[in-house]
Design an enzyme around this catalytic site. Structure first.
Site, PDB file in Angstrom:
ATOM      1  N   LYS A 155       0.811  -1.241   0.000  1.00  0.00           N
ATOM      2  CA  LYS A 155       0.000   0.000   0.000  1.00  0.00           C
ATOM      3  C   LYS A 155       0.838   1.283   0.000  1.00  0.00           C
ATOM      4  O   LYS A 155       0.491   2.261   0.661  1.00  0.00           O
ATOM      5  CB  LYS A 155      -0.968   0.023   1.188  1.00  0.00           C
ATOM      6  CG  LYS A 155      -1.822  -1.235   1.317  1.00  0.00           C
ATOM      7  CD  LYS A 155      -2.641  -1.230   2.593  1.00  0.00           C
ATOM      8  CE  LYS A 155      -3.136  -2.617   2.931  1.00  0.00           C
ATOM      9  NZ  LYS A 155      -3.895  -2.708   4.153  1.00  0.00           N
ATOM     10  N   ASP A 178      -7.337  -6.665  10.398  1.00  0.00           N
ATOM     11  CA  ASP A 178      -8.704  -6.139  10.395  1.00  0.00           C
ATOM     12  C   ASP A 178      -9.767  -7.250  10.384  1.00  0.00           C
ATOM     13  O   ASP A 178     -10.854  -7.082  10.942  1.00  0.00           O
ATOM     14  CB  ASP A 178      -8.927  -5.167   9.229  1.00  0.00           C
ATOM     15  CG  ASP A 178      -8.532  -5.749   7.877  1.00  0.00           C
ATOM     16  OD1 ASP A 178      -8.023  -6.885   7.832  1.00  0.00           O
ATOM     17  OD2 ASP A 178      -8.711  -5.061   6.862  1.00  0.00           O
TER      18      ASP A 178
END
Length: 497
Positions: free
Chosen positions: A195, A230
């Site tokens: 990312k 997550d």
């Protein structure tokens, strides 16, 4: 005069005939182009087919790969990572807990006051902080010092009644959504950055150690009691409110799944069996692949041109990062071979990822008689103007084919998990409720995707079994879930609050 008139008439007639021939040719060429566009669409639709029998094969393959991944490291395309989370929240947790959610160019700091079964989440506060670009490619100390300073500043704003008990250390759940080799509930070495991050001296280091040293440098006394991703946070958030939650699935930009496994069913686990007898497994299911998954030439090219060829095949056909680009690739082929948008291929249509999944969703959900939203999206994003209604309808149908395949395969993946847990069928005289916690922007905002996933799962399970399988939207698992896991793995467990 008569001869002149006859000559003029002949010329006129010839002109009309020539014009008529041109019109006929033009129409024939147009109908030929349209037939080619339709042929491309139908061929793609056929290759994307997900009949129930095929989906059941995909689910069976998922279950087989789960077994293989639990048996040995590297035994499967599914990593089946042992998370060291063996205590999921029960609802009894009390006290003040913090969470740090780092998963992209922003991070969030949260604090949650828990009041036990009666009061649940008494108060919740959070702050979002953006990371300056230079820190994403700088040094490990610089990044973690910046995060620790923001955390310390947030802690300093604790208001009346929001304090930890005297003599106790503040505790934090750390959601770190990058690849990590976990070594305990509160330690894990960074495998690689993704990312847009590229900080060489963090790779191979324990990220909890890096954060802890940074907190010490800014004078913040706080203990990281859980390192999670997550998906596990979503599972914890779901379980806190509903003890029947057995798995969590994220369907957003990326995709992943985690579930609760019996510790005895994990051959590669060599430690002491946890007291709870359970262990949360992070499947990393985006990397699942099987010969039963319907892949097309467009998927193969997308994969070959991606940053990680041959990896994350399941993710590349079901997640939000890629769905819009699959649509773009087929439109590009239609523009090239069937002049769908005129004589030339619109230049912007050749740009990878210019068509995002939220835009695809907006077009797919367009109910206006003239498909106005489709027209404006094509114009605003791709500089394609004056599209006919017929062309717009093709775009909508294409969105439907891509979204339907993704949603139905997601449902097959969920069935694979239920099969592994033995929860896909009705037990004689025993009603066992199973809840799957789902989160992510794709699931939350793409309504047709969500409804297709839910109806496909019902279809796969059959009427009787599907009554006991519930899909629940678990919002913000990555934030509050991490704070809840800090509570359920607190160093003060068993002491009176």
């Amino acid at each position: 005069m008569g001869k002149v008139a006859v000559g003029a008439a002949v010329v006129c007639a010839a002109t009309v005939c020539a014009a008529a021939v041109l019109i006929v040719r033009h129409r024939m060429r147009n109908s030929g182009r349209w037939a080619r566009a339709m042929a491309i669409l139908r061929e793609f639709e056929e290759k994307c087919g997900t009949p129930i029998a095929k989906l059941k094969q995909v689910a069976d393959a998922m279950t087989v790969e789960m077994h293989a991944g639990l048996a040995s490291e590297g035994g499967s395309k599914l990593k089946m990572i042992i998370s060291y989370v063996d205590n999921l929240p029960t609802g009894d947790e009390k006290g003040l807990f913090y969470a740090l959610d780092l998963g992209g160019t922003n991070f969030r700091v949260l604090r949650v006051l828990l009041g036990g079964k009666e009061k649940r989440v008494v108060k919740q506060e959070f702050e979002e902080v953006s990371i300056p670009p230079h820190l994403m490619v700088g040094s490990s100390d610089a990044l973690f010092d910046y995060i620790a300073a923001a955390l310390a500043k947030f802690v300093a704003t604790e208001s009346e009644g929001l304090h930890v008990s005297p003599g106790r250390q503040r505790e934090l759940g750390f959601t770190f959504s990058f690849p990590v080799r976990q070594t305990s509930i509160a330690s894990g070495a960074l495998i690689k950055w993704t990312k847009g991050f590229s900080i060489e001296d963090t790779v191979g280091q324990d990220v909890v150690g890096e954060l802890t040293k940074a907190m010490e440098r800014v004078g913040l006394d706080m203990r990281v009691s859980a390192l999670v991703n997550d998906t596990i946070g979503t599972l914890a958030g779901g379980r806190y409110y509903d003890q029947d939650v057995v798995a969590a699935v994220i369907l957003g930009t990326g995709t992943n799944a985690a579930y609760v496994e019996r510790a005895q069913a994990i051959p590669k686990w060599h430690g002491l069996l946890p007291k709870s007898g359970e262990m949360v497994i992070n499947m990393e299911w985006g990397n699942f692949r099987s010969s039963h998954i319907p892949l097309t030439e467009y998927d193969h090219v997308l994969d070959a041109e991606s940053l990680n060829p041959g990896e994350q095949i399941f993710e590349k056909i079901i997640s939000g990062m890629y769905l819009g680009d699959i649509v773009r690739r087929i439109l590009c082929r239609m523009a090239d071979e069937a002049d769908l948008f005129g004589e030339t291929v619109p230049p912007k249509l050749k740009i990878p990822f210019i068509l995002r999944t939220p835009d695809m969703s907006a077009m797919h959900h367009d109910t206006s008689p003239d498909l106005r939203v489709v027209g404006s999206k094509l114009k605003d994003i791709l500089d394609i103007s004056n599209t006919s209604l017929k062309t717009r309808k093709v775009v909508v149908e294409l969105c439907d084919i891509v979204a339907t395949r993704g949603a139905r395969l997601s449902a097959a993946g969920i069935l694979g998990i239920l099969k592994k847990l033995g929860r896909d069928t009705m037990k004689e005289g025993y009603k066992q409720k199973s809840v799957i916690a789902l989160d992510g922007g794709l699931f939350e905002h793409y309504t047709k995707f969500r409804t297709c996933l839910e109806s496909t799962l019902k279809e796969l399970l059959g009427a009787e079994a599907s009554d006991n399988i519930i899909i629940e939207h678990s919002n913000d698992g990555s934030g509050i879930g991490a704070a809840l896991l800090a509570a359920s793995h607190s160093q003060y467990l068993g002491e009176d609050s």
